[in-house]
Motif scaffolding. Structure first.
Motif, short mmCIF file in Angstrom:
data_model
loop_
_atom_site.label_atom_id
_atom_site.label_comp_id
_atom_site.label_asym_id
_atom_site.label_seq_id
_atom_site.Cartn_x
_atom_site.Cartn_y
_atom_site.Cartn_z
N MET A 155 96.28 100.83 54.38
CA MET A 155 97.29 101.30 55.32
C MET A 155 97.95 100.14 56.06
SD MET A 155 97.69 104.46 54.92
CE MET A 155 98.76 104.73 56.33
N HIS A 156 97.13 99.16 56.45
CA HIS A 156 97.70 97.98 57.13
C HIS A 156 98.66 97.24 56.20
CE1 HIS A 156 95.60 98.14 60.91
NE2 HIS A 156 94.41 98.16 60.33
N LEU A 157 98.26 97.06 54.94
CA LEU A 157 99.12 96.36 53.99
C LEU A 157 100.37 97.17 53.66
CD1 LEU A 157 96.45 94.82 51.59
CD2 LEU A 157 97.93 93.59 53.20
N HIS A 158 100.22 98.49 53.69
CA HIS A 158 101.42 99.33 53.47
C HIS A 158 102.43 99.10 54.59
CE1 HIS A 158 103.68 103.13 54.28
NE2 HIS A 158 104.12 102.79 53.10
N PHE A 159 101.97 99.01 55.81
CA PHE A 159 102.89 98.75 56.92
C PHE A 159 103.55 97.38 56.78
CE2 PHE A 159 100.81 102.27 59.27
CZ PHE A 159 101.95 102.91 59.70
N VAL A 160 102.81 96.39 56.26
CA VAL A 160 103.40 95.08 56.02
C VAL A 160 104.53 95.21 55.00
CG1 VAL A 160 103.01 92.80 55.01
CG2 VAL A 160 101.35 93.74 56.60
N ALA A 161 104.24 95.89 53.88
CA ALA A 161 105.25 96.07 52.84
C ALA A 161 106.46 96.84 53.35
CB ALA A 161 104.64 96.78 51.63
N ALA A 190 112.64 98.62 44.94
CA ALA A 190 111.79 98.74 43.76
C ALA A 190 110.49 97.96 43.94
CB ALA A 190 112.54 98.27 42.52
N MET A 191 110.59 96.76 44.51
CA MET A 191 109.40 95.95 44.76
C MET A 191 108.47 96.65 45.75
SD MET A 191 107.76 93.04 44.19
CE MET A 191 108.85 91.71 43.69
N TYR A 192 109.05 97.22 46.81
CA TYR A 192 108.25 97.96 47.78
C TYR A 192 107.54 99.14 47.11
CZ TYR A 192 107.17 101.64 51.06
OH TYR A 192 106.52 102.65 51.73
N ASN A 193 108.26 99.88 46.27
CA ASN A 193 107.65 101.04 45.61
C ASN A 193 106.49 100.62 44.72
OD1 ASN A 193 109.44 102.84 46.77
ND2 ASN A 193 110.92 102.71 45.09
N ASN A 194 106.61 99.48 44.05
CA ASN A 194 105.52 98.98 43.21
C ASN A 194 104.29 98.63 44.04
OD1 ASN A 194 106.97 99.22 40.82
ND2 ASN A 194 107.77 97.13 40.90
N VAL A 195 104.52 97.97 45.18
CA VAL A 195 103.40 97.61 46.06
C VAL A 195 102.75 98.88 46.60
CG1 VAL A 195 102.79 96.54 48.27
CG2 VAL A 195 104.32 95.35 46.69
N PHE A 196 103.56 99.85 46.99
CA PHE A 196 103.02 101.09 47.54
C PHE A 196 102.16 101.82 46.51
CE2 PHE A 196 103.49 105.73 48.12
CZ PHE A 196 102.81 105.85 49.32
N ARG A 197 102.63 101.89 45.26
CA ARG A 197 101.85 102.58 44.22
C ARG A 197 100.53 101.85 43.96
NH1 ARG A 197 107.05 103.56 41.86
NH2 ARG A 197 106.89 101.61 40.66
N THR A 198 100.57 100.52 43.99
CA THR A 198 99.34 99.74 43.79
C THR A 198 98.34 100.01 44.91
OG1 THR A 198 100.55 97.99 42.64
CG2 THR A 198 98.40 97.42 43.54
N LEU A 199 98.83 100.02 46.14
CA LEU A 199 97.95 100.28 47.28
C LEU A 199 97.38 101.69 47.21
CD1 LEU A 199 100.05 98.64 50.15
CD2 LEU A 199 97.81 97.88 49.34
N LEU A 200 98.22 102.65 46.83
CA LEU A 200 97.77 104.04 46.75
C LEU A 200 96.67 104.19 45.71
CD1 LEU A 200 98.29 106.86 47.87
CD2 LEU A 200 99.96 107.21 46.03
N THR A 201 96.83 103.51 44.59
CA THR A 201 95.80 103.56 43.55
C THR A 201 94.47 103.02 44.06
OG1 THR A 201 97.44 103.33 41.78
CG2 THR A 201 95.16 102.74 41.25
N HIS A 202 94.51 101.88 44.74
CA HIS A 202 93.28 101.29 45.28
C HIS A 202 92.63 102.22 46.31
CE1 HIS A 202 93.10 97.29 43.49
NE2 HIS A 202 94.42 97.19 43.63
N MET A 203 93.42 102.84 47.14
CA MET A 203 92.86 103.73 48.18
C MET A 203 92.28 104.99 47.58
SD MET A 203 95.45 103.32 51.47
CE MET A 203 97.00 103.53 50.58
N MET A 204 92.89 105.50 46.50
CA MET A 204 92.36 106.70 45.85
C MET A 204 91.07 106.40 45.09
SD MET A 204 95.89 108.45 44.45
CE MET A 204 95.02 109.80 43.65
N GLU A 205 90.99 105.21 44.53
CA GLU A 205 89.80 104.83 43.77
C GLU A 205 88.61 104.54 44.67
OE1 GLU A 205 91.07 101.51 41.46
OE2 GLU A 205 91.95 102.75 39.86
#
Length: 242
Positions: A192-198, A168-183
């Motif tokens: 993408m680098h932070l997604h690989f960390v998560a 669940a924590m990973y999914n939250n981080v992923f959604r946050t990153l996706l929002t920033h990348m789309m904006e």
């Protein structure tokens, strides 16, 4: 152990000492993995390239200990012919060493990403969330090793259930990153680098759960036959193992 060995107290004592030595190597592995993970996340948070490089180098010691555990475990099986719980102990130790080695690889991968991100100010606001994810995973890993030491199957089962929290924590981080990348497309590289960390952190959580399952096997003689609760369905191929 064989019946003949059980009759000889000297053989029994030697066997116990060999098991204790392998267990000591395993505990040392666990401590190194926890340290590497902590250092990798600190390197990411502080943009500390030197610490990231140190973490990458430290992975060699984990690999060397895994080889030691594997070789010693194989020798015990070949020379001592253990049975019942003694055999399960050796097999569980062998498997946990592999789980720890792979966790060390994931920590190393995080350190590599930390080096890449050290010169970039992008998405620094997401790093604290990843640090919280790392703290959750660190606790899971430490608790998994502790329940193995204590032979606590109930605690091990609780760890299996906590894996869903890591997902669940990973999914939250992923959604946050996706929002920033789309904006802002300018955030895509750092995102993408932070997604690989998560994702590497999420996989360490999986390995911690695998360690807990080996505790259940050690105590009961059977691996859990039910699927552990999972909220993350991302394929394992999204992380790199080196």
């Amino acid at each position: 152990m064989t019946q003949d060995a059980m009759k000889d107290p000297h053989i029994v004592r030697s066997f116990d000492q060999e098991l204790e030595a392998v267990q000591a190597h395993l505990m040392r592995m666990g401590g190194l993995v926890e340290g590497c993970l902590s250092d990798a996340i600190m390197a990411l948070s502080d943009k500390d390239v030197a610490l990231a490089q140190q973490t990458i180098k430290a992975d060699r010691a984990i690999d060397e200990l895994e080889e030691l555990v594997k070789n010693d475990s194989a020798n015990i099986i070949a020379l001592r012919a253990p049975t019942a719980i003694d055999l399960r102990m050796v097999l569980a130790t062998f498997t946990i060493a592999n789980q720890l080695e792979r966790s060390g690889d994931h920590a190393k991968n995080i350190a590599k990403r930390a080096m890449t991100l050290a010169g970039s100010p992008s998405l620094d606001e997401v790093v604290p969330a990843i640090a919280r994810q790392a703290q959750m995973v660190q606790r899971l890993l430490a608790d998994a090793m502790e329940c193995f030491i204590q032979r606590n199957a109930d605690a091990a089962q609780a760890i299996r259930e906590r894996d869903a929290e890591v997902d669940a924590m990973y999914n939250n981080v992923f959604r946050t990153l996706l929002t920033h990348m789309m904006e802002n497309p300018g955030n895509i590289t750092a995102g993408m680098h932070l997604h690989f960390v998560a994702k590497n952190l999420e996989r360490i959580g999986d390995h911690a759960t695998g360690i807990a399952e080996q505790t259940i096997y050690l105590v009961s003689g059977q691996l859990p036959d039910d699927d552990r609760p999972r909220l993350d369905q991302t394929p394992a191929e999204t992380t790199e193992i080196q």
